[in-house]
Each structure stands twice: as structure tokens, then as C-alpha cells.
Design an enzyme around this catalytic site. Structure first.
Site, short mmCIF file in Angstrom:
data_model
loop_
_atom_site.label_atom_id
_atom_site.label_comp_id
_atom_site.label_asym_id
_atom_site.label_seq_id
_atom_site.Cartn_x
_atom_site.Cartn_y
_atom_site.Cartn_z
N LYS A 177 0.87 -1.17 0.00
CA LYS A 177 0.00 0.00 0.00
C LYS A 177 0.91 1.23 0.00
O LYS A 177 1.47 1.61 1.01
CB LYS A 177 -0.91 0.04 1.24
N GLU A 179 10.29 0.95 10.14
CA GLU A 179 11.28 2.01 9.92
C GLU A 179 10.55 3.30 10.23
O GLU A 179 9.76 3.77 9.41
CB GLU A 179 11.75 2.01 8.46
N CYS A 210 14.21 10.39 6.76
CA CYS A 210 14.22 10.08 8.20
C CYS A 210 15.65 10.02 8.73
O CYS A 210 15.86 9.95 9.94
CB CYS A 210 13.48 8.78 8.46
N GLU A 252 10.91 16.10 14.45
CA GLU A 252 11.51 15.72 13.18
C GLU A 252 11.13 16.83 12.20
O GLU A 252 9.96 16.97 11.84
CB GLU A 252 10.97 14.36 12.74
P1 ADP Z 1 4.22 10.53 6.62
O1 ADP Z 1 4.12 11.60 7.66
O2 ADP Z 1 5.57 10.23 6.15
O3 ADP Z 1 3.20 10.65 5.53
P2 ADP Z 1 2.64 8.39 7.64
O4 ADP Z 1 3.00 7.47 8.73
O5 ADP Z 1 1.42 9.23 7.80
O6 ADP Z 1 3.94 9.23 7.42
O7 ADP Z 1 2.48 7.63 6.26
C1 ADP Z 1 3.26 6.53 5.87
C2 ADP Z 1 2.36 5.51 5.23
O8 ADP Z 1 1.42 5.08 6.22
C3 ADP Z 1 1.52 6.02 4.06
O9 ADP Z 1 1.40 5.00 3.10
C4 ADP Z 1 0.19 6.30 4.71
O10 ADP Z 1 -0.90 6.23 3.80
C5 ADP Z 1 0.11 5.16 5.70
N1 ADP Z 1 -0.83 5.36 6.79
C6 ADP Z 1 -1.17 6.51 7.40
N2 ADP Z 1 -2.10 6.29 8.36
C7 ADP Z 1 -2.35 4.95 8.36
C8 ADP Z 1 -3.20 4.07 9.11
N3 ADP Z 1 -3.99 4.54 10.06
N4 ADP Z 1 -3.16 2.75 8.82
C9 ADP Z 1 -2.36 2.27 7.87
N5 ADP Z 1 -1.53 3.03 7.13
C10 ADP Z 1 -1.53 4.36 7.36
#
Ligand code: ADP
Length: 486
Positions: free
Chosen positions: A181, A257, A291, A388
């Protein structure tokens, strides 16, 4: 429409069970260029029904994939690697369009991402077991390594290609099948990888890409399914912690990560020019959106002013702009929220006494661009010490002793990358061992490569990606006791 040499690399449907598919309800979401806001594609917005189907497809594909020999899996991975490199220019344009980084950086990422595929195509053939001397003469103790099973991979937008290949290559090499995903900000790079996987001869179902804006729903299904045996996630610490909790019910293996808060220590005995060039690559690459970016630059008293002056000179040479402009080194930030965060951190620090040596404001190029910035006189009581930053802002802290530097460096919940510059061999060993981090760059600002184990300690993560260690994250150990051998 974006111009590619091979327009068929641009997909707007998800890839599941070897087929391109739209959402059942026909829903789509827009992918835009972060610098210009231009619409790039309206991509299939998949939901729970489609996720369930992807899990079934990945499960079904496990049997045939795992019974292939390692050499056969390696050959398919190698083809994928070669196709990626042959289409490097298009993949880089696609990435820069949806992510914003300068073309040179996107080209670098495509090679970097492909290097993991090459590495694991080779490692696939070296998944050795063990025969252990048994404690009884009528027994033999054998150890096999077997794939964990169906893997879910959730990836971020800052490295739209490499964060996928770093997970998918070892998973496929080990004999697992994968459901990716990708970030909703950058799904096009993921879909292009699927296109090239199909051309490389990936059997249906071994590599599935679910595009969605419903990350929580899709993530919920992937974590809740007993069929999915492992989750590999790269992203924010908060989402990572939530996903670990979600994986508890089915006791999934997890690789995480997560965030970092990298210290970059410059000791009085450092080569200042080398240290400046280390900060330039570690801090300003991808406009500070990695990161492992230097997040806190700790400079010893004796060289603080000289270092700041030279860093300013180097930063003034950076060129901000669109990915295809000549000589551009820094692109936009990914979205409005990222800009707002950087502005807020700089504002809070300056309100408490930090000084702007250069930059410190939105760039004249447009609302999505932030000026490469240096802050001096930054202190621990400012929010920027713990946050960060994820933007092109270098905060310079002052320290007096080695002990103080190490204490400051370790004063964070994170433990991903740390850097320091020194010419004293004793200090190099002492500080390397004292830093509570998964990775340490000594007189080096760029440390990630496919041969080395990438990963963090503390709240920066679990597991390692790349290197011989990275394969273990996708393998289970099975012990076979052969008895009755009298
Ligand atoms: P960033 O701040 O780098 O966008 P996130 O952790 O929000 O970091 O996003 C990293 C990945 O996690 C993306 O693919 C995002 O769609 C996914 N993501 C965000 N929220 C959720 C959730 N509740 N469950 C699963 N995946 C998620």
C-alpha cells in the site's frame, strides 16, 4: 499530461492478482504535482472489498512461488532490476512529478532502489540452514529457513520507489508474496514498478499494489487478516505504533522504519570542510525530507562560528526550484501541512532567541517552497530539538565537551541515524559506541546502501533493511528433530 518515453508506465488502476483493476465503486483520487498543483492522474481508490481480494490473491500465489527454486526467483528479480534500470529516466520523471525532488535525485533513487533488487536476487540463493550437533546420539538437529508467508508493506512518499524495493525484493527473494500500500501522495511510482514486474514475468499475485486514500481501512484489513503473516512499515512513529498494536491480535512479525532525530556532531578536531559537505548532503537532500536527515547539528565551541560561516556559504549556493530546472538542488515540500510545520518550528525557535543566519521564510518560487535555512543559537528548550523537522532547516546547537555532545545526542526517543566528524581515533571509537543509534556515520554524511543494515533502535524501529541481515526479517526458522537413529 506528463511526457514519458514509454507512456505505458503511467497507470491509474491498482494492480492485483496480475491484473489492472479499478475500484468496484468506480471511486478515484487525484495525484498532483506538489510544486504546481497540476493533476497527474486520477487513481483507483480501493477499499476493503478489494483489499480482501488482494489478500486472497497473495495467499494463492504463495504455493507456486515458494516451490520455485531460489535460482528461478533470483532470475525473475534480476529481470525486474534490469527493466527498472532500462526505464530509469521515465521512472525518475514520474517520481519527480509526483514527489517534487530534483531529477538528479530521482535518478539516484531509481539506481539506489534497484540496487536492493540486485542484492536480494543474489542473496536469494544463500538462504542456508544449519545442522547442529545433537545432545543425543540417536538424534539429528536440523534448521531450515522458510518464508514467513504473505507480507503487507505500507510505504511513505519521501522515497516512492526505494522504500518499496527495499521491502519487496527481500520478501520475494525469500519466497513470500507481497501486498504494497503506497502513500496516497505517490502511488504512480509504485504502479510503474508493478508494470515492470509484470513485464519481468512476475507470476500473478506475488506483487500487488493497492492504491487508496483510506489508509486506515486498508491498513486495518491487512493487519487484522490472519493470512498476512508480516507487516513491514516505513512512516511516522505514531502510525507505526498504532500498526504494531493492530498486529498484536494475530501476532504478526513486524518490521518498522519509523521517525528519526539525527544528531550531527562536529568536534573541534574535525575537518571543517568535510563536515560542511556532510551536512549539505545529509541535511538538504530531498529538501530535508528523509528520516536520516541531520536534524540537530551540534558544534563544539571552538569552531562554532567558523563552521556556521562556512555552512552559510555552502547553503547560499543551493538552487531552489522545479525538478526539471537546470542546476536545481532543492524542490518543494510535499504539501501544505509540511510547510506549516517547518514555519511553525522556525517561528517558535526564533521567538525564543534563535537567530536566522540564512533563509528562514517561504521561498519566492511559491507557497510550497521553503528557503534553505540555518538557525544559530538554538537550544534544547525549543520545540525544534525534539521535532523531526522534515524540511531544509539546519539548527546549530553549541556544546563544550564530548560528554555533553553525546548526552545531547542521545536525549531523544529516536535512535535511527547519527553522524559525527572528528579526526581523533580514540574519540571515533568512544563516540561510535556511546551513540544510542542503529546507524552511525563517522566523517560521512551519506550512509545508506544495499550492502549495509539500515534500521533504528528505541522508537525508530524494529528490524533491518538491506544487507545479509535484511533477509532474516522475511524468514522463519524451522527446527526439525530427526530421531530414532539407533
Ligand atoms: P508521513 O508523515 O511520512 O506521511 P505516515 O506514517 O502518515 O507518514 O504515512 C506513511 C504511510 O502510512 C503512508 O502510506 C500512509 O498512507 C500510511 N498510513 C497513514 N495512516 C495509516 C493508518 N492509520 N493505517 C495504515 N496506514 C496508514
Amino acid at each position: 499530461m506528463m511526457k514519458l518515453n514509454d507512456q505505458s508506465l503511467l497507470h491509474d488502476q491498482a494492480f492485483m492478482d496480475g491484473e489492472w483493476r479499478s475500484a468496484k465503486d468506480g471511486k478515484t483520487f487525484d495525484v498532483t504535482n506538489p510544486a504546481t498543483g497540476a493533476l497527474l492522474a486520477s487513481v483507483a481508490n480501493m477499499g476493503s472489498e478489494e483489499t480482501a481480494a488482494a489478500i486472497v490473491a497473495a495467499d494463492k500465489a504463495m504455493g507456486p512461488w515458494v516451490t520455485k527454486t531460489a535460482k528461478e526467483r533470483a532470475a525473475i528479480l534480476r529481470k525486474w532490476h534490469n527493466l527498472i534500470l532500462a526505464n530509469k529516466q521515465d521512472l525518475a520523471v514520474l517520481m519527480s512529478e509526483e514527489q517534487g525532488k530534483p531529477l538528479a535525485e530521482s535518478l539516484g533513487e531509481i539506481s539506489y532502489g534497484a540496487s536492493y533488487i540486485e542484492w536480494y536476487a543474489e542473496e536469494a540463493k544463500r538462504v542456508y540452514g544449519d545442522i547442529i550437533p545433537a545432545p543425543a546420539s540417536d538424534k539429528r538437529v536440523l534448521v531450515l529457513k522458510q518464508p514467513v508467508g504473505v507480507v503487507a508493506a505500507i510505504t511513505p512518499w519521501n522515497f516512492p520507489n526505494a522504500m518499496i524495493t527495499r521491502k519487496v525484493a527481500p520478501a520475494l527473494a525469500a519466497g513470500c508474496t507481497v501486498i504494497v500500500k503506497p502513500s496516497e501522495e505517490t502511488p504512480l511510482s509504485a504502479l510503474a514498478l508493478a508494470e515492470l514486474g509484470a513485464r519481468a514475468g512476475f507470476p500473478a499475485g506475488i506483487f500487488n499494489v493497492i492504491t487508496t486514500t483510506d489508509a486506515a481501512i486498508v491498513g486495518g484489513m491487512l493487519t487484522e487478516s490472519p493470512v498476512v503473516r508480516k507487516l513491514s512499515f516505513t512512516g511516522s512513529t505514531n502510525v507505526g505504533k498504532m500498526l504494531i498494536r493492530q498486529c498484536a491480535d494475530t501476532v504478526k512479525k513486524v518490521s518498522m522504519e519509523l521517525g528519526g532525530n539525527a544528531p550531527f556532531i562536529v568536534f573541534d578536531d574535525a575537518d571543517i570542510d568535510q563536515a560542511v559537505s556532510g551536512v549539505m548532503s545529509s541535511k538538504y537532500r530531498n529538501s530535508g525530507q528523509t528520516c536520516v536527515c541531520a536534524n540537530r547539528i551540534l558544534v563544539q565551541d571552538g569552531i562554532y562560528d567558523a563552521f556556521a560561516a562556512r555552512l552559510k556559504q555552502a547553503v547560499s549556493g543551493l538552487k531552489v526550484g522545479g525538478y526539471d530546472e537546470d542546476g536545481v538542488t532543492n524542490g518543494p515540500l510535499i504539501n501544505g501541512a509540511a510547510m506549516a510545520k517547518v514555519e511553525r518550528l522556525v517561528q517558535e525557535a526564533t521567538s525564543k532567541g534563535a537567530k536566522i543566519l540564512i533563509g528562514g521564510a517561504v521561498h519566492e518560487k511559491g507557497a510550497q517552497y521553503y528557503q534553505p535555512t540555518i538557525l544559530t543559537d538554538v537550544r534544547r528548550d525549543m520545540a525544534i530539538f525534539e521535532a523531526e523537522i522534515f524540511g531544509p532547516v539546519a539548527p546549530l546547537y553549541r556544546f563544550a565537551t564530548e560528554e555533553e555532545a553525546v548526552e545531547m545526542a542521545n536525549d531523544t526517543i529516536y535512535g535511527l541515524a547519527a553522524y559525527f566528524y572528528s579526526s581523533n581515533l580514540g574519540r571515533i571509537w568512544r563516540v561510535s559506541e556511546a551513540l544510542d543509534y542503529g546507524m552511525v556515520g563517522v566523517n560521512e554524511g551519506i550512509i545508506s546502501n544495499e550492502a549495509a543494515p539500515f534500521g533504528g533502535v528505541k522508537q525508530s524501529g524494529i528490524g533491518r533493511e538491506g544487507s545479509k541481515y535484511g533477509l532474516d526479517d522475511y524468514l522463519e526458522i524451522k527446527y526439525i528433530c530427526l530421531g530414532g537413529l539407533t
